[in-house]
Motif scaffolding. Structure first.
Motif, mmCIF file in Angstrom:
data_model
loop_
_atom_site.group_PDB
_atom_site.id
_atom_site.type_symbol
_atom_site.label_atom_id
_atom_site.label_comp_id
_atom_site.label_asym_id
_atom_site.label_seq_id
_atom_site.Cartn_x
_atom_site.Cartn_y
_atom_site.Cartn_z
ATOM 1 N N CYS A 177 0.819 -1.224 0.000
ATOM 2 C CA CYS A 177 0.000 0.000 0.000
ATOM 3 C C CYS A 177 0.852 1.274 0.000
ATOM 4 O O CYS A 177 0.377 2.334 0.382
ATOM 5 C CB CYS A 177 -0.931 -0.005 1.206
ATOM 6 S SG CYS A 177 -2.163 -1.309 1.142
ATOM 7 N N CYS B 18 -11.384 -15.396 -11.813
ATOM 8 C CA CYS B 18 -11.639 -14.627 -10.591
ATOM 9 C C CYS B 18 -10.352 -14.476 -9.778
ATOM 10 O O CYS B 18 -10.187 -13.525 -9.040
ATOM 11 C CB CYS B 18 -12.751 -15.252 -9.773
ATOM 12 S SG CYS B 18 -12.410 -16.896 -9.188
ATOM 13 N N ILE B 19 -9.417 -15.423 -9.887
ATOM 14 C CA ILE B 19 -8.085 -15.252 -9.303
ATOM 15 C C ILE B 19 -7.173 -14.912 -10.473
ATOM 16 O O ILE B 19 -7.052 -15.692 -11.406
ATOM 17 C CB ILE B 19 -7.580 -16.531 -8.608
ATOM 18 C CG1 ILE B 19 -8.451 -16.864 -7.415
ATOM 19 C CG2 ILE B 19 -6.127 -16.373 -8.179
ATOM 20 C CD1 ILE B 19 -8.086 -18.153 -6.726
ATOM 21 N N THR C 183 0.031 -15.836 0.214
ATOM 22 C CA THR C 183 0.055 -14.369 0.292
ATOM 23 C C THR C 183 -0.045 -13.762 -1.105
ATOM 24 O O THR C 183 -0.771 -12.797 -1.312
ATOM 25 C CB THR C 183 1.355 -13.888 0.969
ATOM 26 O OG1 THR C 183 1.464 -14.515 2.239
ATOM 27 C CG2 THR C 183 1.356 -12.386 1.146
ATOM 28 N N CYS D 178 -1.445 -15.063 -3.713
ATOM 29 C CA CYS D 178 -2.814 -15.278 -4.201
ATOM 30 C C CYS D 178 -3.778 -14.260 -3.597
ATOM 31 O O CYS D 178 -4.585 -13.655 -4.300
ATOM 32 C CB CYS D 178 -3.256 -16.697 -3.883
ATOM 33 S SG CYS D 178 -4.912 -17.079 -4.475
ATOM 34 N N VAL D 179 -3.692 -14.058 -2.293
ATOM 35 C CA VAL D 179 -4.585 -13.113 -1.607
ATOM 36 C C VAL D 179 -4.363 -11.696 -2.121
ATOM 37 O O VAL D 179 -5.310 -10.976 -2.444
ATOM 38 C CB VAL D 179 -4.408 -13.181 -0.072
ATOM 39 C CG1 VAL D 179 -5.116 -12.042 0.618
ATOM 40 C CG2 VAL D 179 -4.913 -14.511 0.461
ATOM 41 N N CYS D 180 -3.094 -11.289 -2.223
ATOM 42 C CA CYS D 180 -2.783 -9.936 -2.700
ATOM 43 C C CYS D 180 -3.248 -9.740 -4.140
ATOM 44 O O CYS D 180 -3.850 -8.709 -4.472
ATOM 45 C CB CYS D 180 -1.286 -9.666 -2.602
ATOM 46 S SG CYS D 180 -0.688 -9.503 -0.914
ATOM 47 N N THR E 49 -5.589 -11.275 -5.734
ATOM 48 C CA THR E 49 -7.050 -11.328 -5.837
ATOM 49 C C THR E 49 -7.701 -10.081 -5.255
ATOM 50 O O THR E 49 -8.628 -9.527 -5.838
ATOM 51 C CB THR E 49 -7.597 -12.576 -5.115
ATOM 52 O OG1 THR E 49 -6.975 -13.734 -5.678
ATOM 53 C CG2 THR E 49 -9.091 -12.692 -5.276
ATOM 54 N N CYS E 50 -7.207 -9.624 -4.113
ATOM 55 C CA CYS E 50 -7.864 -8.514 -3.413
ATOM 56 C C CYS E 50 -7.454 -7.133 -3.913
ATOM 57 O O CYS E 50 -8.265 -6.211 -3.883
ATOM 58 C CB CYS E 50 -7.578 -8.606 -1.919
ATOM 59 S SG CYS E 50 -8.315 -10.059 -1.170
ATOM 60 N N CYS E 51 -6.226 -6.982 -4.356
ATOM 61 C CA CYS E 51 -5.789 -5.643 -4.750
ATOM 62 C C CYS E 51 -4.759 -5.710 -5.876
ATOM 63 O O CYS E 51 -3.587 -5.393 -5.695
ATOM 64 C CB CYS E 51 -5.226 -4.905 -3.550
ATOM 65 S SG CYS E 51 -5.082 -3.143 -3.878
ATOM 66 N N SER E 52 -5.216 -6.112 -7.026
ATOM 67 C CA SER E 52 -4.350 -6.278 -8.183
ATOM 68 C C SER E 52 -3.582 -5.000 -8.565
ATOM 69 O O SER E 52 -2.377 -5.059 -8.798
ATOM 70 C CB SER E 52 -5.185 -6.795 -9.356
ATOM 71 O OG SER E 52 -4.361 -7.171 -10.410
ATOM 72 N N CYS F 87 -2.567 -2.581 -6.702
ATOM 73 C CA CYS F 87 -1.517 -2.359 -5.700
ATOM 74 C C CYS F 87 -0.346 -3.321 -5.913
ATOM 75 O O CYS F 87 0.812 -2.952 -5.740
ATOM 76 C CB CYS F 87 -2.072 -2.525 -4.293
ATOM 77 S SG CYS F 87 -3.258 -1.248 -3.843
#
Length: 117
Positions: A26, A67-68, A91, A93-95, A97-100, A102
């Motif tokens: 971020c 979606c991922i 980590t 995968c989560v990053c 998926t949630c905030c491409s 960034c």
């Protein structure tokens, strides 16, 4: 008679040391121009970053179909392995998926920090 010239690709440098990312996910204020481009036109920014990294320019466009985002996740994983950055696939995968946007900004800053030619 013609002769064929074969050139071998240069090996990519891979770090064996364990390190952290040069900037947080971020930390978009560190590079406001890239952050703006990623926010307003993430596909264009992702293509630009991918080309700078040495991969196919249109590769990030494949992320649109799932979606991922597989390309974002694999680029982040590749960069972590190349530079010896701590982390896990979970980590990544989560990053991705949630905030491409960034993630793409973070990878761009990392390449600038590491001075990727």
């Amino acid at each position: 008679m013609s002769s064929m010239v074969v050139t071998r690709p240069r090996p990519l440098p891979v770090s064996s040391e364990i390190d952290d990312w040069a900037s947080g996910i971020c930390s978009c204020c560190n590079d406001k121009a890239d952050c703006c481009l990623a926010f307003w036109c993430c596909p264009c920014f992702a293509c630009k970053t991918t080309r700078t990294y040495g991969q196919c320019l249109c590769l990030p466009l494949l992320d649109i179909f799932g979606c991922i985002p597989p390309v974002t996740m694999s680029m982040r994983l590749s960069m972590r392995q190349r530079y010896g950055i701590k982390g896990s696939m979970c980590t990544d995968c989560v990053c991705a998926t949630c905030c491409s946007p960034c993630v793409w900004c973070q990878m761009s800053r990392e390449m600038k920090y590491r001075q990727l030619p």
